[in-house]
Design a protein around this motif. Structure first.
Motif: not given
Length: 68
Positions: A18-26, A49-62
């Motif tokens: 484990e190196i991090a934990r975060g909230l996933t966008n998908y 129809n929504e704009k997709p996220y560019d990352e699975a877990v954004h750094r603001n949520n990790m």
């Protein structure tokens, strides 16, 4: 493991540590679908129809749990 969008996930290095934990966008299902795609291909692959996220877990949520 299966998880929903917004779930707390563990992020591991190649050795499985484990190196991090975060909230996933998908969800895990959607991540399996978009794995390896470019950001501009995600919406088409998911049919959303929504704009997709560019990352699975954004750094603001990790949070890093281990120094690499």
């Amino acid at each position: 493991k299966d998880f929903a969008k917004g779930a707390m996930v563990t992020i591991t290095d190649i050795a499985g540590r484990e190196i991090a934990r975060g909230l996933t966008n998908y969800s895990s299902e959607n991540l399996d679908t978009i794995k390896g795609l470019r950001s501009n291909q995600i919406a088409h692959a998911l049919g959303d129809n929504e704009k997709p996220y560019d990352e699975a877990v954004h750094r603001n949520n990790m949070v890093a749990t281990r120094q690499v």
